[in-house]
Design a protein around this motif. Structure first.
Motif, PDB file in Angstrom:
ATOM      1  N   MET A 102      34.336  10.123  -4.809  1.00 51.77           N
ATOM      2  CA  MET A 102      34.486   9.459  -6.103  1.00 51.77           C
ATOM      3  C   MET A 102      35.894   9.645  -6.652  1.00 51.77           C
ATOM      4  O   MET A 102      36.812  10.013  -5.937  1.00 51.77           O
ATOM      5  CB  MET A 102      33.413   9.928  -7.086  1.00 51.77           C
ATOM      6  N   GLY A 340      37.694   5.284  -7.207  1.00 47.11           N
ATOM      7  CA  GLY A 340      36.718   6.024  -6.426  1.00 47.11           C
ATOM      8  C   GLY A 340      37.009   5.979  -4.934  1.00 47.11           C
ATOM      9  O   GLY A 340      37.851   5.207  -4.459  1.00 47.11           O
ATOM     10  N   THR A 405      32.994   1.982  -8.936  1.00 48.07           N
ATOM     11  CA  THR A 405      32.158   3.088  -9.404  1.00 48.07           C
ATOM     12  C   THR A 405      31.135   2.598 -10.424  1.00 48.07           C
ATOM     13  O   THR A 405      29.964   2.997 -10.386  1.00 48.07           O
ATOM     14  CB  THR A 405      33.025   4.207 -10.009  1.00 48.07           C
ATOM     15  N   CYS A 413      23.728   5.452  -8.721  1.00 51.08           N
ATOM     16  CA  CYS A 413      24.613   6.597  -8.437  1.00 51.08           C
ATOM     17  C   CYS A 413      24.683   7.518  -9.656  1.00 51.08           C
ATOM     18  O   CYS A 413      24.742   7.058 -10.794  1.00 51.08           O
ATOM     19  CB  CYS A 413      26.009   6.095  -8.092  1.00 51.08           C
ATOM     20  N   LEU A 415      27.031  10.152  -9.649  1.00 50.26           N
ATOM     21  CA  LEU A 415      28.329  10.826  -9.527  1.00 50.26           C
ATOM     22  C   LEU A 415      28.182  12.290  -9.107  1.00 50.26           C
ATOM     23  O   LEU A 415      28.843  13.172  -9.640  1.00 50.26           O
ATOM     24  CB  LEU A 415      29.119  10.750 -10.843  1.00 50.26           C
ATOM     25  N   ARG A 417      29.140  13.332  -6.335  1.00 52.83           N
ATOM     26  CA  ARG A 417      30.353  13.579  -5.553  1.00 52.83           C
ATOM     27  C   ARG A 417      30.067  14.217  -4.196  1.00 52.83           C
ATOM     28  O   ARG A 417      30.786  15.103  -3.746  1.00 52.83           O
ATOM     29  CB  ARG A 417      31.334  14.457  -6.345  1.00 52.83           C
TER      30      ARG A 417
END
Length: 501
Positions: A102, A340, A405, A413, A415, A417
């Motif tokens: 990301m 991202g 993103t 999503c 996030l 990561r």
């Protein structure tokens, strides 16, 4: 016995009075952070494996779970933060480069948040978008410098190939392999319904998606994965990827674990082999070399496709853009340092590049000063988070924006990561069949459509408040922007006035 210096960043808190031992959390966690103890008929958690993706929380039927940030701390030190120490411990243990997914999460200024939009009042009345027409269509490509007429006085069509979008938004490059088949299908179907485009990224185009060609941008990157004449001719435009906001100056790397099945065939590389894109295109070391590739691609597509050149936002971006505008390219895409990525070296992602707002303003100004702004359209990306960011970007000089993103967030999503691990619990950044099926493209594309229809409505409202009825009238209209909390130098680069002036 080895010592683990790093305490888990997140802790899973389980309320046993609510837990019914349904084991949903165990089945849903690709990271195996939850486990069942049959002897005790009890669920337990391993905090070290939690990436805070919220999959277990979203699906727990009794709301028995909560993920909290650990309050474990090292001794206070303003210079050596806990994050810095943990990263150092990880490298001392592995000897490897730190990888992250990301965009850049560091606390750098977000210039979109330091700009406010102007509004009409008495002397310049606003426009009601519910009752009066508002034009959000945009046309991307080189604009003719003059009108030509034939001997009978009829206007001659001297337009270069261009793209027509229903609104100034496109889905940015995310390759098949870095994201799943179902994620790509969601993007393609949404682009078709919305009348915009999505970008294949550098992974080629799965044969199932050729039917979305009129809404597809195909990408040519340094690795040339999946590039062949049919691929180039299948899309509405071709993008040459010279740089990426999350990792300027370096190439790409898709781990071999993701090169399976159709990903391998689409990319035209063996299964299990790492897909490594070189840092430079080995046939491009100057603007003249870039021009050769631009016209090679135009020849291959019979001059019917606009050519986009994508670059990362770096300190000399305006000079680079000036050269690209003279290379024969039709569109320049600028990707900011908050963009991202599926995987990038952490140090590169968090320390290289500049904010896209500053890059955009400087490029637009230089191209106007040199009288070549109409030679190209400008597309910007790198953490476009809302309709307000879009309106501000267009007022700074963009023709259109890329989102990635934000689109993934619409698909579910969280996030967390962990894209580079291939264990995406939401079925987005993974190639594991049992995880891919968690993303239903029939639902996913509708969520994307909902998001952008909402943004389009908000854009019309904001434009109406400014007394502007078309995106074209907003483009580069910096009078509609005012800065707050900015230095004189920042205001000068952005070419906007301070609030109150």
């Amino acid at each position: 016995m080895s010592v683990n210096f790093i305490y888990p960043v997140y802790e899973i808190e389980r309320k046993y009075d609510r837990c019914i031992v349904c084991r949903v959390c165990e089945r849903q966690c690709a990271n195996e952070a939850h486990a069942y103890l049959p002897d005790l008929d009890k669920m337990v958690s391993d905090d070290t494996k939690c990436v805070n993706c919220h999959r277990c929380i979203a699906l727990c039927p009794t709301r028995a779970l909560k993920i909290i940030k650990s309050n474990n701390t090292y001794k206070e030190n303003a210079n050596w933060s806990g994050k810095t120490m943990n990263e150092l411990y990880r490298q001392a243990s592995s000897g490897g480069v730190l990888l992250s997914s990301m965009g850049n999460p560091e606390n750098y200024p977000v210039y979109f948040d330091r700009m406010l939009l102007n509004a009409s009042q008495v002397t310049n009345p606003s426009i009601d978008p519910l009752r009066e027409p508002m034009e959000t269509r945009v046309f991307l490509g080189a604009k003719p410098h003059h009108i030509e007429r034939d001997q009978t006085g009829r206007i001659v069509n001297n337009l270069s190939p261009y793209l027509t979008l229903s609104m100034p938004v496109m889905f940015s490059a995310m390759s098949y392999g870095s994201i799943s088949y179902n994620a790509h299908e969601s993007l393609a179907r949404a682009a078709q319904e919305l009348g915009i485009l999505y970008n294949t990224g550098e992974g080629g185009l799965h044969e199932d998606f050729y039917c979305y060609g009129s809404n597809t941008i195909v990408q040519v990157a340094s690795g040339r994965f999946g590039v062949h004449p049919d691929y180039l001719n299948s899309g509405a435009a071709i993008e040459i990827k010279m740089g990426q906001g999350a990792k300027p100056g370096i190439g790409g790397h898709l781990p071999g674990e993701k090169i399976v099945g159709d990903v391998s065939r689409t990319r035209m590389i063996p299964e299990g082999s790492d897909a490594i894109s070189p840092a430079p295109h080995h046939d491009i070391y100057s603007i003249e070399d870039l021009r050769q590739l631009v016209f090679s691609l135009k020849e291959t597509t019979n001059y019917q496709k606009p050519i986009i050149v994508k670059i990362a936002a770096v300190h000399n971006v305006s000079a680079i853009a000036s050269g690209i505008a003279r290379s024969g390219a039709d569109i320049i895409a600028i990707d900011g340092f908050r963009g991202g990525t599926g995987a990038a070296p952490t140090r590169i992602r968090d320390n290289v590049g500049i904010p896209v707002e500053l890059a955009l303003a400087s490029v637009d100004k230089r191209l106007r000063d040199e009288g070549i702004r109409d030679n190209v359209s400008l597309v910007v990306g790198g953490s476009i988070r809302s309709s307000a960011d879009i309106v501000k970007a267009i007022a700074l000089g963009a023709d259109c924006v890329y989102i990635a993103t934000a689109a993934l967030l619409a698909l579910g999503c969280h996030l967390c990561r962990s894209c580079h691990t291939g264990k995406c619990n939401w079925g987005i950044a993974t190639q594991k069949p049992e995880l891919v099926k968690r993303l239903n493209p029939g639902i996913g594309y509708k969520r994307l459509v909902n998001l952008l229809m909402a943004w389009q409505h908000e854009m019309k409202e904001m434009m109406g408040g400014m007394g502007i009825n078309s995106i074209e009238s907003l483009k580069g209209n910096r009078l509609m922007l005012r800065g707050v909390g900015l230095t004189e130098r920042e205001l000068d680069i952005l070419d906007i006035k301070y609030a109150g002036e």
